[in-house]
Write a protein that holds these residues in place. Structure first.
Motif, PDB file in Angstrom:
ATOM      1  N   GLY A   1       8.903   1.197  -3.981  1.00 47.81           N
ATOM      2  CA  GLY A   1       9.312   2.188  -2.991  1.00 47.81           C
ATOM      3  C   GLY A   1       8.642   2.087  -1.631  1.00 47.81           C
ATOM      4  O   GLY A   1       8.750   3.030  -0.829  1.00 47.81           O
ATOM      5  N   ALA A   2       7.977   0.977  -1.327  1.00 47.62           N
ATOM      6  CA  ALA A   2       7.323   0.836  -0.020  1.00 47.62           C
ATOM      7  C   ALA A   2       8.359   0.913   1.097  1.00 47.62           C
ATOM      8  O   ALA A   2       9.450   0.361   1.001  1.00 47.62           O
ATOM      9  N   ASP A   3       7.985   1.585   2.178  1.00 46.02           N
ATOM     10  CA  ASP A   3       8.870   1.736   3.334  1.00 46.02           C
ATOM     11  C   ASP A   3       8.683   0.609   4.344  1.00 46.02           C
ATOM     12  O   ASP A   3       9.536   0.410   5.213  1.00 46.02           O
ATOM     13  N   ALA A   4       7.566  -0.105   4.234  1.00 46.63           N
ATOM     14  CA  ALA A   4       7.285  -1.210   5.152  1.00 46.63           C
ATOM     15  C   ALA A   4       6.308  -2.165   4.481  1.00 46.63           C
ATOM     16  O   ALA A   4       5.568  -1.776   3.567  1.00 46.63           O
ATOM     17  N   LEU A   5       6.312  -3.405   4.939  1.00 47.54           N
ATOM     18  CA  LEU A   5       5.371  -4.424   4.464  1.00 47.54           C
ATOM     19  C   LEU A   5       4.662  -5.058   5.650  1.00 47.54           C
ATOM     20  O   LEU A   5       5.279  -5.322   6.682  1.00 47.54           O
ATOM     21  N   LEU A   6       3.361  -5.292   5.499  1.00 55.12           N
ATOM     22  CA  LEU A   6       2.596  -6.080   6.464  1.00 55.12           C
ATOM     23  C   LEU A   6       2.280  -7.419   5.812  1.00 55.12           C
ATOM     24  O   LEU A   6       1.632  -7.445   4.751  1.00 55.12           O
ATOM     25  N   ILE A   7       2.734  -8.497   6.424  1.00 60.10           N
ATOM     26  CA  ILE A   7       2.571  -9.818   5.823  1.00 60.10           C
ATOM     27  C   ILE A   7       2.008 -10.778   6.867  1.00 60.10           C
ATOM     28  O   ILE A   7       2.526 -10.871   7.982  1.00 60.10           O
ATOM     29  N   GLU A   8       0.960 -11.480   6.480  1.00 63.71           N
ATOM     30  CA  GLU A   8       0.359 -12.431   7.394  1.00 63.71           C
ATOM     31  C   GLU A   8       1.073 -13.782   7.312  1.00 63.71           C
ATOM     32  O   GLU A   8       1.286 -14.319   6.218  1.00 63.71           O
ATOM     33  N   VAL A   9       1.432 -14.295   8.481  1.00 67.59           N
ATOM     34  CA  VAL A   9       2.141 -15.569   8.594  1.00 67.59           C
ATOM     35  C   VAL A   9       1.464 -16.385   9.686  1.00 67.59           C
ATOM     36  O   VAL A   9       1.125 -15.855  10.744  1.00 67.59           O
TER      37      VAL A   9
ATOM     38  N   SER B   1       3.055  13.337  -0.619  1.00 64.08           N
ATOM     39  CA  SER B   1       3.122  13.461   0.837  1.00 64.08           C
ATOM     40  C   SER B   1       4.501  13.092   1.365  1.00 64.08           C
ATOM     41  O   SER B   1       5.257  12.349   0.733  1.00 64.08           O
ATOM     42  N   HIS B   2       4.793  13.591   2.553  1.00 63.16           N
ATOM     43  CA  HIS B   2       6.047  13.261   3.233  1.00 63.16           C
ATOM     44  C   HIS B   2       5.916  12.006   4.083  1.00 63.16           C
ATOM     45  O   HIS B   2       6.901  11.526   4.653  1.00 63.16           O
ATOM     46  N   LEU B   3       4.706  11.440   4.182  1.00 63.80           N
ATOM     47  CA  LEU B   3       4.488  10.280   5.042  1.00 63.80           C
ATOM     48  C   LEU B   3       5.139   9.021   4.460  1.00 63.80           C
ATOM     49  O   LEU B   3       5.105   8.810   3.246  1.00 63.80           O
ATOM     50  N   PRO B   4       5.696   8.173   5.312  1.00 68.76           N
ATOM     51  CA  PRO B   4       6.136   6.864   4.829  1.00 68.76           C
ATOM     52  C   PRO B   4       4.921   6.041   4.422  1.00 68.76           C
ATOM     53  O   PRO B   4       3.825   6.246   4.941  1.00 68.76           O
ATOM     54  N   ILE B   5       5.126   5.103   3.499  1.00 72.44           N
ATOM     55  CA  ILE B   5       4.018   4.307   2.984  1.00 72.44           C
ATOM     56  C   ILE B   5       4.330   2.823   3.110  1.00 72.44           C
ATOM     57  O   ILE B   5       5.406   2.374   2.713  1.00 72.44           O
ATOM     58  N   ALA B   6       3.389   2.094   3.680  1.00 72.71           N
ATOM     59  CA  ALA B   6       3.508   0.644   3.818  1.00 72.71           C
ATOM     60  C   ALA B   6       2.588  -0.030   2.806  1.00 72.71           C
ATOM     61  O   ALA B   6       1.667   0.595   2.273  1.00 72.71           O
ATOM     62  N   SER B   7       2.847  -1.311   2.556  1.00 71.52           N
ATOM     63  CA  SER B   7       2.004  -2.091   1.658  1.00 71.52           C
ATOM     64  C   SER B   7       1.598  -3.380   2.356  1.00 71.52           C
ATOM     65  O   SER B   7       2.395  -3.990   3.067  1.00 71.52           O
ATOM     66  N   ASP B   8       0.355  -3.783   2.157  1.00 73.52           N
ATOM     67  CA  ASP B   8      -0.170  -5.023   2.742  1.00 73.52           C
ATOM     68  C   ASP B   8      -0.591  -5.962   1.617  1.00 73.52           C
ATOM     69  O   ASP B   8      -1.755  -5.969   1.200  1.00 73.52           O
ATOM     70  N   PRO B   9       0.349  -6.778   1.109  1.00 76.08           N
ATOM     71  CA  PRO B   9       0.012  -7.676   0.008  1.00 76.08           C
ATOM     72  C   PRO B   9      -0.866  -8.851   0.424  1.00 76.08           C
ATOM     73  O   PRO B   9      -1.443  -9.515  -0.441  1.00 76.08           O
TER      74      PRO B   9
ATOM     75  N   LEU C   1      -4.465  -4.716  -5.276  1.00 74.69           N
ATOM     76  CA  LEU C   1      -3.405  -3.953  -4.614  1.00 74.69           C
ATOM     77  C   LEU C   1      -2.900  -2.872  -5.563  1.00 74.69           C
ATOM     78  O   LEU C   1      -2.352  -3.168  -6.625  1.00 74.69           O
ATOM     79  N   ASP C   2      -3.081  -1.638  -5.175  1.00 75.80           N
ATOM     80  CA  ASP C   2      -2.732  -0.498  -6.026  1.00 75.80           C
ATOM     81  C   ASP C   2      -1.255  -0.136  -5.826  1.00 75.80           C
ATOM     82  O   ASP C   2      -0.922   0.761  -5.048  1.00 75.80           O
ATOM     83  N   ILE C   3      -0.400  -0.813  -6.546  1.00 82.61           N
ATOM     84  CA  ILE C   3       1.044  -0.565  -6.429  1.00 82.61           C
ATOM     85  C   ILE C   3       1.369   0.882  -6.806  1.00 82.61           C
ATOM     86  O   ILE C   3       2.270   1.503  -6.239  1.00 82.61           O
ATOM     87  N   CYS C   4       0.617   1.444  -7.753  1.00 85.89           N
ATOM     88  CA  CYS C   4       0.864   2.824  -8.186  1.00 85.89           C
ATOM     89  C   CYS C   4       0.712   3.813  -7.031  1.00 85.89           C
ATOM     90  O   CYS C   4       1.320   4.895  -7.052  1.00 85.89           O
ATOM     91  N   ALA C   5      -0.098   3.465  -6.044  1.00 82.78           N
ATOM     92  CA  ALA C   5      -0.313   4.376  -4.929  1.00 82.78           C
ATOM     93  C   ALA C   5       0.978   4.654  -4.168  1.00 82.78           C
ATOM     94  O   ALA C   5       1.130   5.727  -3.569  1.00 82.78           O
ATOM     95  N   ILE C   6       1.915   3.717  -4.191  1.00 77.63           N
ATOM     96  CA  ILE C   6       3.151   3.881  -3.421  1.00 77.63           C
ATOM     97  C   ILE C   6       3.970   5.068  -3.935  1.00 77.63           C
ATOM     98  O   ILE C   6       4.255   5.999  -3.177  1.00 77.63           O
ATOM     99  N   PRO C   7       4.360   5.093  -5.219  1.00 74.76           N
ATOM    100  CA  PRO C   7       5.108   6.272  -5.690  1.00 74.76           C
ATOM    101  C   PRO C   7       4.268   7.544  -5.729  1.00 74.76           C
ATOM    102  O   PRO C   7       4.799   8.641  -5.551  1.00 74.76           O
ATOM    103  N   VAL C   8       2.962   7.415  -5.929  1.00 73.39           N
ATOM    104  CA  VAL C   8       2.106   8.604  -5.954  1.00 73.39           C
ATOM    105  C   VAL C   8       2.082   9.271  -4.575  1.00 73.39           C
ATOM    106  O   VAL C   8       2.246  10.490  -4.454  1.00 73.39           O
ATOM    107  N   ILE C   9       1.900   8.473  -3.535  1.00 74.28           N
ATOM    108  CA  ILE C   9       1.878   9.037  -2.179  1.00 74.28           C
ATOM    109  C   ILE C   9       3.239   9.617  -1.816  1.00 74.28           C
ATOM    110  O   ILE C   9       3.336  10.668  -1.171  1.00 74.28           O
ATOM    111  N   HIS C  10       4.314   8.958  -2.241  1.00 71.34           N
ATOM    112  CA  HIS C  10       5.647   9.518  -1.993  1.00 71.34           C
ATOM    113  C   HIS C  10       5.807  10.884  -2.650  1.00 71.34           C
ATOM    114  O   HIS C  10       6.491  11.764  -2.115  1.00 71.34           O
ATOM    115  N   LYS C  11       5.171  11.079  -3.794  1.00 64.81           N
ATOM    116  CA  LYS C  11       5.270  12.374  -4.469  1.00 64.81           C
ATOM    117  C   LYS C  11       4.400  13.431  -3.785  1.00 64.81           C
ATOM    118  O   LYS C  11       4.821  14.578  -3.605  1.00 64.81           O
TER     119      LYS C  11
END
Length: 339
Positions: free
Chosen positions: A292-300, A263-271, A251-261
């Protein structure tokens, strides 16, 4: 090219600039914020003088964009994109949105049990696969249309929005009556025919990063959708394939702040997919919110040990409830909140 209009620019002046850009061979995309209108000019023409645009009435600033993506660039919408839904849920604002549910819809009983759990814990979206892209042709492939109906029924009962994966163009029309977000999986991130069709919709799209894709490639895939006119896009980091084999993906956590810098798109993370291991989902979810993730996808899953797909990365209901409590503390520490 990005043309930022003056705050006092009239609608007539904006239309004059749009007409001039079109006459120069550009395709124009308009973004109107609370205070300012920004025009994104996209096209193959390279030889032009930006002063021809700068001198037009109402124009504030004009910038050439050297990056290969134009519409998803932060400069096109500096204030950031917020994807809004009819029930008031907003992705990309101050609240971190949780999307939770099983990897795939297996039965009505299973989905309703999970939907009740995640709703009570504070999730705003019910996730679940109706059409499942599996590595093996002998694995469970999903229930199709029946799964979509169950998702919508469960979502309506527990006041949850619905997200599910679209795999091919022929599924779009079937899915639209039942889902609030169409998810594009990692295997389809560069299915450009599918992306073009999704660009014709107004339904929000969650676009997952491919298993070996760079951040630039992810943003270029989002550009395909935006170029078609659909600006309701959420990028998603779901882990990439590296030489490390302990986890399913890295999981590339660094991608979250990089994409925020970038792009204007919100960014979700799927751990869940990002690790593939149940005991690693919670710490990576917390790290994603902190980054800085704007949303999370979590399997339950109500019984992960008997799940038909991805049971090893699915949380037990109690684990999800405990995770939600800890996420609220992390969100508060970084100036955000969990809905």
């Amino acid at each position: 090219m990005i043309v930022a209009m003056q705050e006092i620019a009239s609608e007539e002046q904006i239309q004059q600039v749009i007409e001039r850009l079109i006459s120069m061979g550009f395709e124009v995309h308009r973004s109107t914020g609370e205070r300012q209108t920004v025009l994104g000019a996209v096209g193959a023409r390279h030889e032009f003088d930006i002063r021809d645009i700068e001198v037009l009435p109402g124009v504030g600033e004009v910038h050439r964009i050297s990056s290969p993506y134009k519409l998803v660039a932060r400069s096109f919408r500096p204030e950031g994109t917020v994807v809004q839904f009819s029930n008031g849920v907003r992705i990309g604002a101050d609240t971190v949105i949780i999307m939770a549910g099983p990897c795939s819809v297996e039965s009505r009983e299973q989905l309703f049990a999970v939907a009740e759990t995640v709703s009570k814990a504070g999730a705003k979206f019910l996730r679940g696969g109706a059409f499942k892209p599996r590595s093996s042709p002998y694995s469970f492939q999903g229930l199709g249309l029946e799964a979509l109906k169950i998702l919508r029924e469960a979502g309506d009962k527990y006041n949850l929005l619905v997200i599910s994966e679209v795999m091919e163009i022929s599924q779009i029309e079937v899915m639209l009556p039942y889902v609030d977000i169409l998810q594009v999986g990692a295997r389809n991130m560069q299915n450009f025919n599918l992306l073009r069709e999704l660009g014709k919709l107004k339904t929000p799209i969650l676009l997952k990063r491919g298993i070996a894709a760079t951040i630039e490639e992810l943003l270029l895939s989002a550009e395909y959708i935006m170029a078609g006119g659909n600006y309701h896009i959420i990028a998603c980091e779901r882990g990439i394939r590296t030489f490390e084999t302990y986890t399913r993906n890295t999981l590339d956590i660094c991608a979250i702040p990089v994409i925020h810098k970038l792009s204007h798109l919100p960014i979700a993370s799927d751990p869940s997919h990002g690790t593939g291991l149940r005991d690693k989902v919670a710490p990576m979810a917390r790290a994603s919110v902190a980054a800085g993730a704007d949303a999370l996808l979590i399997e339950v899953h109500h019984n992960p040990d008997k799940a038909l797909s991805d049971g090893a990365q699915s949380l037990y209901p109690q684990q999800f409830t405990e995770l939600m409590d800890s996420l609220k503390m992390i969100a508060s520490a970084v100036g955000r909140k969990i809905a």
